[in-house]
Design an enzyme around this catalytic site. Structure first.
Site, PDB file in Angstrom:
ATOM      1  N   HIS A 125     -16.921  -3.871  41.434  1.00 10.52           N
ATOM      2  CA  HIS A 125     -17.391  -3.737  40.095  1.00 10.52           C
ATOM      3  C   HIS A 125     -18.471  -2.764  40.706  1.00 10.52           C
ATOM      4  O   HIS A 125     -19.326  -3.221  41.828  1.00 10.52           O
ATOM      5  CB  HIS A 125     -17.949  -5.054  39.841  1.00 10.52           C
ATOM      6  N   ASP A 131     -18.845  -9.740  26.170  1.00 13.53           N
ATOM      7  CA  ASP A 131     -19.089  -8.750  26.289  1.00 13.53           C
ATOM      8  C   ASP A 131     -18.645  -7.490  26.043  1.00 13.53           C
ATOM      9  O   ASP A 131     -18.924  -6.576  25.823  1.00 13.53           O
ATOM     10  CB  ASP A 131     -19.113  -8.789  28.212  1.00 13.53           C
ATOM     11  N   ARG A 175     -24.146  -1.781  23.421  1.00 14.99           N
ATOM     12  CA  ARG A 175     -25.711  -1.062  24.071  1.00 14.99           C
ATOM     13  C   ARG A 175     -25.172   0.304  24.538  1.00 14.99           C
ATOM     14  O   ARG A 175     -26.423   0.452  24.533  1.00 14.99           O
ATOM     15  CB  ARG A 175     -26.036  -2.500  25.505  1.00 14.99           C
ATOM     16  N   SER A 193     -23.484  -9.040  32.080  1.00 16.46           N
ATOM     17  CA  SER A 193     -22.337  -8.274  32.019  1.00 16.46           C
ATOM     18  C   SER A 193     -21.216  -7.750  32.834  1.00 16.46           C
ATOM     19  O   SER A 193     -19.821  -8.662  33.010  1.00 16.46           O
ATOM     20  CB  SER A 193     -22.839  -6.882  30.959  1.00 16.46           C
ATOM     21  N   LYS A 220     -17.980 -11.419  34.240  1.00 15.48           N
ATOM     22  CA  LYS A 220     -16.638 -10.130  33.392  1.00 15.48           C
ATOM     23  C   LYS A 220     -15.550 -11.029  35.209  1.00 15.48           C
ATOM     24  O   LYS A 220     -14.397 -11.129  35.278  1.00 15.48           O
ATOM     25  CB  LYS A 220     -16.330  -8.880  33.373  1.00 15.48           C
TER      26      LYS A 220
HETATM   27  N1  URA Z   1     -21.105  -1.788  34.201  1.00 15.98           N
HETATM   28  C1  URA Z   1     -21.023  -3.303  33.632  1.00 15.98           C
HETATM   29  O1  URA Z   1     -19.560  -3.716  33.885  1.00 15.98           O
HETATM   30  N2  URA Z   1     -21.716  -4.279  32.502  1.00 15.98           N
HETATM   31  C2  URA Z   1     -23.181  -2.920  32.509  1.00 15.98           C
HETATM   32  O2  URA Z   1     -24.216  -3.500  31.442  1.00 15.98           O
HETATM   33  C3  URA Z   1     -23.592  -2.158  33.630  1.00 15.98           C
HETATM   34  C4  URA Z   1     -21.976  -1.074  34.277  1.00 15.98           C
END
Ligand code: URA
Length: 434
Positions: free
Chosen positions: A82, A161, A168, A183, A187
């Protein structure tokens, strides 16, 4: 308990109890807390922060707000990666097929664009027919047969999220260490991978502007991952210049395909190899990241990674002719260069401004429900440290609307600084947190 009191407490910089955090996560997810109260709390958190206990609690509650995926039907060690978000970051599109070609299953849940940064799902959807809303059965089946599937965050995966992310994005509350950590990690924990590799970006195009803040975010996420029993690594990578040469959805997919054909930008590939090496090493398929890199290079030279990508595109309903012949992509109809006014050296590029210029062209969203134009975007012709002559193109814009083009070009011009002296190019990898 009242949401008003929770907002007020965080506004005053106090710590929230686990019960208060749970009240907020549950209430916002089920709709009993409205957007305006959630926005106020997010802003208070963005300004006053959260400590490790609060962040961990927020993360776990967000992860558990929906289904926790059980990947045991997928054979092998499951790895995931990620990025904390950048401009021109198409690494997932290159890394996914490379790692899958080595027999390591990549079951990836990806996001959409956020703020000035792009998202993998928006990029993939620029391939006609590509479907990122897969049923669980198709998702698992594709990973088991091809080694790779990429899906959008389903309604059931960390729904807290999903709602907070969209909020956001439009309330200037993205760049906050606890909110980004919660966040991303909610996930990742819900998506079930055994090994998680995090690309934490730093620089003008990242949410974390300094290496120190990126390290803090990396440390917090690695601790949350390890405490939850997942082998977690973070690599801190540069996001001062945009990554690679393309910014914009179709343009980035084309760049990723070229990289899979062995024609990747050197700096982009440095980041790709570093992250992918940790995925392969973390999965136990190499005794060191260095050995992993050799194996990964093979997937490009043999053409295996490209083949995996084409199969993956087809399996998700996309037109795989686009992979073998990228001239199928329909780019913006108006193509215009941004020329340098003077001779000199590029001394700075504000990657966030480049991201905003692409967004203005229609490559991202200003409001939650905006529809993206996949063909628009920017090719960066000169990077920091490069020599440039008066009249030479610094960048090329692809647009479909003349007034958006004029506004984006103005913004893009402001993103470049040309100086008389040559400055050094940015290094790409700053640190690794294990
Ligand atoms: N990527 C994400 O999944 N969440 C964030 O808050 C920032 C980048």
């Amino acid at each position: 308990m009242r949401m008003y009191d929770i907002i007020d407490k965080k506004k005053l910089g106090e710590k929230l109890t686990n019960e208060e955090i749970a009240f907020f996560v549950k209430g916002y997810t089920d709709g009993s807390i409205p957007d305006y109260q959630a926005s106020a709390l997010l802003m208070a958190i963005a300004i006053n922060g959260m400590d490790v206990r609060e962040t961990t609690e927020l993360t776990l509650l967000m992860a558990k707000s929906g289904e926790m995926l059980d990947l045991s039907v997928i054979k092998g060690v499951h790895v995931d990666k990620h990025s904390s978000g950048g401009v021109g970051d198409k690494t997932t599109l290159i890394i996914g097929p490379m790692v899958a070609s080595l027999g390591i299953p990549v079951a990836k849940m990806s996001g959409r664009g956020l703020g000035h940064t792009g998202g993998t799902i928006d990029k993939l959807e620029s391939i006609p027919g590509f479907n990122t809303s897969l049923s669980k059965e198709t998702f698992f089946n594709n990973v088991n047969t091809l080694g790779l599937a990429v899906a959008g965050q389903t309604a059931n995966l960390a729904p807290a999220d999903k709602k907070l992310y969209a909020l956001r994005d439009v309330t200037a509350t993205v760049s906050s260490i606890p909110l980004i950590a919660a966040s991303i990690m909610s996930k990742k924990l819900a998506a079930g991978a055994d090994v998680i590799v995090l690309d934490v970006k730093t620089g003008s195009g990242a949410f974390m502007k300094t290496v120190d803040s990126a390290k803090e975010l990396a440390r917090r996420m690695v601790d949350i991952g390890n405490n939850a029993g997942r082998k977690t690594f973070a690599v801190i990578t540069d996001m001062n210049d945009p990554l690679g040469i393309a910014v914009g959805n179709s343009l980035e997919v084309i760049e990723a395909i070229n990289a899979l054909k062995g024609k990747g930008d050197e700096k982009l590939m440095e980041v790709v190899y570093k992250l992918a090496s940790y995925m392969v090493y973390g999965a136990g398929k190499a005794s060191s990241p260095e050995e992993a890199r050799e194996k990964l290079e093979e997937t490009i030279t043999s053409g295996k990674a490209l083949e995996t990508f084409a199969k993956f595109v087809k399996a998700q309903g996309g037109d795989d002719r686009y992979v073998y012949d990228t001239s199928f992509f329909e780019l913006g109809k108006i193509k215009e260069d941004l020329l340098s006014d003077i001779d000199g050296y590029v001394s700075d590029i504000r990657a966030d401004e480049v991201g905003i210029a692409s967004l203005i062209l229609g490559g991202g969203r200003e409001k939650k429900d905006d529809v993206i134009d996949p063909g628009v975007g920017i090719i960066i012709n000169k990077k920091t440290s490069d020599r440039v002559l008066k009249g030479e193109p610094l960048a090329t814009l692809y647009a479909n609307d003349a007034s958006k083009l004029a506004e984006a070009k103005k913004r893009l011009r402001g993103a470049f600084t040309i100086g008389a002296e040559k400055v050094g190019a940015y290094k790409m990898i700053y640190d690794t947190v294990e």
